[in-house]
Design an enzyme around this catalytic site. Structure first.
Site, PDB file in Angstrom:
ATOM      1  N   PRO A 179       0.800  -1.209   0.000  1.00  0.00           N
ATOM      2  CA  PRO A 179       0.258  -0.212   0.132  1.00  0.00           C
ATOM      3  C   PRO A 179       0.754   1.270   0.128  1.00  0.00           C
ATOM      4  O   PRO A 179       1.753   1.246   0.688  1.00  0.00           O
ATOM      5  CB  PRO A 179      -0.612  -0.105   1.391  1.00  0.00           C
ATOM      6  CG  PRO A 179      -0.915  -1.672   1.444  1.00  0.00           C
ATOM      7  CD  PRO A 179       0.189  -2.193   0.925  1.00  0.00           C
ATOM      8  N   CYS A 180       0.425   2.363  -0.898  1.00  0.00           N
ATOM      9  CA  CYS A 180       1.108   3.540  -0.904  1.00  0.00           C
ATOM     10  C   CYS A 180       0.525   4.741  -0.298  1.00  0.00           C
ATOM     11  O   CYS A 180       1.142   5.815  -0.238  1.00  0.00           O
ATOM     12  CB  CYS A 180       1.317   4.093  -2.440  1.00  0.00           C
ATOM     13  SG  CYS A 180      -0.117   4.343  -3.290  1.00  0.00           S
ATOM     14  N   GLN A 181      -0.564   4.538   0.474  1.00  0.00           N
ATOM     15  CA  GLN A 181      -1.259   5.538   0.976  1.00  0.00           C
ATOM     16  C   GLN A 181      -0.074   6.432   2.015  1.00  0.00           C
ATOM     17  O   GLN A 181      -0.184   7.629   2.082  1.00  0.00           O
ATOM     18  CB  GLN A 181      -2.562   5.241   1.585  1.00  0.00           C
ATOM     19  CG  GLN A 181      -3.662   5.036   0.713  1.00  0.00           C
ATOM     20  CD  GLN A 181      -3.553   3.497   0.538  1.00  0.00           C
ATOM     21  OE1 GLN A 181      -2.795   2.687   0.569  1.00  0.00           O
ATOM     22  NE2 GLN A 181      -4.525   2.814   0.164  1.00  0.00           N
TER      23      GLN A 181
ATOM     24  N   PHE B 105       2.621   6.949   1.740  1.00  0.00           N
ATOM     25  CA  PHE B 105       3.840   7.599   1.079  1.00  0.00           C
ATOM     26  C   PHE B 105       3.379   8.648   0.039  1.00  0.00           C
ATOM     27  O   PHE B 105       4.277   9.467  -0.279  1.00  0.00           O
ATOM     28  CB  PHE B 105       4.844   6.678   0.521  1.00  0.00           C
ATOM     29  CG  PHE B 105       5.140   5.415   1.314  1.00  0.00           C
ATOM     30  CD1 PHE B 105       5.658   5.513   2.792  1.00  0.00           C
ATOM     31  CD2 PHE B 105       4.967   3.983   0.924  1.00  0.00           C
ATOM     32  CE1 PHE B 105       5.886   4.619   3.482  1.00  0.00           C
ATOM     33  CE2 PHE B 105       5.125   3.109   1.678  1.00  0.00           C
ATOM     34  CZ  PHE B 105       5.472   3.155   3.078  1.00  0.00           C
ATOM     35  N   SER B 106       2.258   8.379  -0.134  1.00  0.00           N
ATOM     36  CA  SER B 106       1.944   9.144  -1.372  1.00  0.00           C
ATOM     37  C   SER B 106       1.771  10.940  -1.316  1.00  0.00           C
ATOM     38  O   SER B 106       1.431  11.148  -0.280  1.00  0.00           O
ATOM     39  CB  SER B 106       0.358   8.657  -1.939  1.00  0.00           C
ATOM     40  OG  SER B 106       0.026   9.571  -3.099  1.00  0.00           O
TER      41      SER B 106
END
Length: 232
Positions: free
Chosen positions: A40-42, A44-45
């Protein structure tokens, strides 16, 4: 995601909570030569809260799975900002301890680069003749009280419209006949926004194929063995 996947493919699917897994046999049974994943990238986004929270731990867990299963090749996809995070550094340390070489590269899936504004206080209207902003997981209509920005390509609300769900999927280079199932519009929009552009995935797959066809693994192993002999 599983329901959409089943509409288009017939591969095996396993639903697991990777944050709490301690039995790696489900991966080992397939004897995979390649593991490709996108934790999951949330956290870091640039469009998210930018906090390394519990989802960041899945980046580390991904590395632990790879180190245990030991495929020949591993690809981990995420957003650009992960480069500066402790989670990536820990994941790389785990992979290096398992004798993996780690290369990090930022790939741009468009002809030009544009970072989507975090709020509509910045530009929010774009022409169909220029690169698209990041396709996000929501598709909100422009509010009637929208305050125009100097960079907006149109200053008349009655002449613009949001892209349809299908159009947004085409921007992500999904095939025109890709089946999204009977999910709600919001669920489909989120799936499209969370996806890696299909053509980018194809590009990476072709790069790996070319690497293998040219004997990349054998050359890499030979180099490692030479280095070990020097140290010994």
């Amino acid at each position: 995601a599983i329901d959409i996947y089943k509409c288009n493919f017939d591969h095996d699917i396993h639903k697991l909570d990777l944050a709490n897994i301690d039995d790696y046999s489900i991966f080992k049974d397939y004897e995979p030569e390649i593991i490709i994943g996108g934790p999951p990238c949330q956290d870091f986004s640039s469009a998210g809260k930018r906090n390394e929270q519990e989802r960041a731990d899945l980046t580390i867990q991904f590395a632990k799975i790879v180190a245990e299963v030991k495929p020949k090749i591993v690809v981990m996809e995420n957003v650009e900002r992960i480069i500066t995070t402790q989670a990536l550094q820990q994941a790389q340390n785990i992979l290096k301890t398992a004798r993996y070489g780690c290369s990090t590269i930022v790939l741009n899936a468009s002809e030009h680069y544009y970072r989507h504004p975090r709020s509509y206080a910045r530009r929010g209207i774009f022409s169909i003749y220029e690169p698209s902003p990041t396709v996000r997981g929501v598709n909100r209509p422009i509010p009637p009280n929208y305050q125009f920005h100097d960079g907006d390509t149109c200053k008349e609300l009655n002449k613009i419209r949001p892209l349809t769900t299908h159009e947004r999927s085409l921007l992500q280079t999904f095939p025109a006949d890709f089946v999204w199932g009977n999910k709600s519009k919001s669920a489909t929009e989120q799936a499209i926004g969370n996806a890696v552009p299909v053509n980018l995935g194809e590009y990476l797959a072709n790069a790996i194929t070319n690497y293998l066809q040219k004997g990349g693994i054998c050359k890499a192993n030979q180099q490692i063995n030479r280095q070990l002999s020097i140290f010994s």
